[in-house]
Design a protein around this motif. Structure first.
Motif, short mmCIF file in Angstrom:
data_model
loop_
_atom_site.label_atom_id
_atom_site.label_comp_id
_atom_site.label_asym_id
_atom_site.label_seq_id
_atom_site.Cartn_x
_atom_site.Cartn_y
_atom_site.Cartn_z
N GLY A 156 0.67 -1.24 -0.04
CA GLY A 156 -0.09 -0.06 -0.02
C GLY A 156 0.65 1.40 -0.10
N ARG A 157 2.14 1.06 -0.48
CA ARG A 157 3.08 2.37 -0.37
C ARG A 157 2.26 3.60 -0.90
NH1 ARG A 157 4.76 5.10 -4.18
NH2 ARG A 157 4.30 3.68 -5.97
N ALA A 158 1.68 3.57 -1.93
CA ALA A 158 1.17 4.73 -2.82
C ALA A 158 0.15 5.60 -1.74
CB ALA A 158 0.71 4.47 -4.06
N ALA A 159 -0.87 4.58 -1.18
CA ALA A 159 -1.77 5.35 -0.37
C ALA A 159 -1.03 5.76 1.20
CB ALA A 159 -2.89 3.97 0.27
N TYR A 160 -0.12 5.01 1.70
CA TYR A 160 0.76 5.66 2.77
C TYR A 160 1.03 6.97 2.44
CZ TYR A 160 -0.18 1.14 5.06
OH TYR A 160 -0.53 0.02 5.74
N GLN A 161 1.78 7.29 1.42
CA GLN A 161 2.44 8.31 0.95
C GLN A 161 1.35 9.41 0.65
OE1 GLN A 161 5.00 6.68 -2.33
NE2 GLN A 161 6.67 6.58 -0.73
N VAL A 162 0.23 8.93 0.12
CA VAL A 162 -0.88 10.08 -0.04
C VAL A 162 -1.29 10.55 1.56
CG1 VAL A 162 -3.34 10.25 -0.48
CG2 VAL A 162 -1.86 9.06 -2.14
N LEU A 163 -1.20 9.58 2.37
CA LEU A 163 -1.33 10.18 4.02
C LEU A 163 -0.50 10.88 4.38
CD1 LEU A 163 -2.70 9.86 6.70
CD2 LEU A 163 -1.34 7.61 6.94
N ALA A 164 0.74 10.84 3.99
CA ALA A 164 1.99 11.53 4.53
C ALA A 164 1.98 12.97 3.98
CB ALA A 164 3.31 11.15 3.92
N GLY A 165 1.27 12.97 2.53
CA GLY A 165 1.10 14.46 1.91
C GLY A 165 0.02 15.21 2.64
N LEU A 166 -1.15 14.35 3.21
CA LEU A 166 -2.54 15.06 3.65
C LEU A 166 -2.03 15.35 5.03
CD1 LEU A 166 -5.63 14.84 3.69
CD2 LEU A 166 -5.31 12.57 4.41
N ALA A 167 -1.32 14.65 5.91
CA ALA A 167 -1.46 14.87 7.25
C ALA A 167 -0.73 16.03 7.64
CB ALA A 167 -0.58 13.63 7.82
N GLY A 168 0.34 16.60 6.95
CA GLY A 168 1.30 17.77 7.37
C GLY A 168 2.22 17.38 8.46
N PRO A 169 2.95 18.17 8.97
CA PRO A 169 3.87 18.01 10.18
C PRO A 169 3.35 17.50 11.40
CG PRO A 169 3.94 20.20 9.93
CD PRO A 169 3.00 19.61 8.71
N ASP A 170 3.86 16.62 12.08
CA ASP A 170 3.61 16.23 13.37
C ASP A 170 2.11 15.81 13.60
OD1 ASP A 170 6.02 16.49 14.22
OD2 ASP A 170 5.73 18.78 14.38
N PRO A 171 1.19 14.88 12.81
CA PRO A 171 -0.05 14.60 13.39
C PRO A 171 0.22 13.81 14.78
CG PRO A 171 1.05 13.09 11.86
CD PRO A 171 1.91 14.13 11.96
N LYS A 172 -1.01 14.00 15.49
CA LYS A 172 -1.15 13.15 16.55
C LYS A 172 -1.55 11.82 16.29
CE LYS A 172 -3.65 12.82 20.67
NZ LYS A 172 -5.34 12.70 21.06
N ALA A 173 -0.74 10.78 16.53
CA ALA A 173 -0.92 9.43 16.30
C ALA A 173 -1.24 8.57 17.48
CB ALA A 173 0.24 8.80 15.32
N THR A 174 -2.38 7.52 16.89
CA THR A 174 -2.63 6.39 18.14
C THR A 174 -2.56 5.23 17.56
OG1 THR A 174 -3.89 8.14 19.27
CG2 THR A 174 -4.51 5.98 19.78
#
Length: 193
Positions: A156-174
């Motif tokens: 799922g590399r491409a979808a994870y990289q869409v997430l990286a572009g979407l999230a911006g810096p320092d998302p709160k992850a759980t």
């Protein structure tokens, strides 16, 4: 399902497939090709004949029906060979679209990690993939956007990289779950920009 329960009534689901595709909101799909004729829809009241859909879309539709049958999910499938920078840009464009929306919109990423984590895995066993999967899971658990942006080898590399572009810096992850049932890496969690 726990992560999806926190989504607002409108979602965008991002997954990977053989080609870029946007699943129409009135589409109907089924898991029949995977051995169970479980029908899924993407908006309340959809009906009609089921058509073949990418697995990520079927999972998003099933989750919608399971956790919030009144929700609407817009499924965006990105080609599994989408270049990393193009995937990051797709995420940034999606973020701009969501920021401009009048109501809250959640995002659901449906993507696999490695499929080579055990001898019975669909891709066979690759001992090196175990450490790579742990690194990917750690990046998802901590909101490490840079690690996802540089990801390689995950199905799922491409979808994870869409997430990286979407999230911006320092998302709160759980982190809610990580594991490898059937030898395929899975992670469930939430990111809040």
């Amino acid at each position: 399902r726990c992560a999806a329960q926190d989504l607002p009534p409108r979602w965008v689901a991002v997954g990977v497939g053989a080609q870029d595709e946007r699943v129409p909101a009135d589409a109907v799909g089924t898991f029949a090709g995977y051995g169970a004729d479980v029908r899924v829809t993407f908006t309340p009241g959809s009906s009609g004949a089921a058509r073949p859909l990418p697995l990520c879309a079927l999972i998003a539709g099933w989750l919608r029906g399971s956790v919030n049958a009144g929700a609407t999910v817009d499924v965006q499938v990105v080609a599994d060979d989408l270049a990393p920078e193009a995937a990051l840009e797709r995420g940034r464009a999606l973020r701009a679209e969501l920021d401009a929306a009048a109501e809250p919109v959640g995002v659901l990423v449906v993507a696999d990690g490695a499929n080579t984590l055990t001898a019975a895995a669909p891709g066979g066993f690759d001992p090196d993939s175990v450490a790579r999967q742990a690194k990917w899971d750690d990046a998802l658990a901590t909101g490490d956007v840079s690690a996802l942006a540089g990801l390689s080898g995950a199905l799922g590399r491409a979808a994870y990289q869409v997430l990286a572009g979407l999230a911006g810096p320092d998302p709160k992850a759980t982190e809610l779950y990580r594991g490898a049932p059937y030898g395929v890496g899975y992670f469930a969690g939430t990111w809040i920009p």
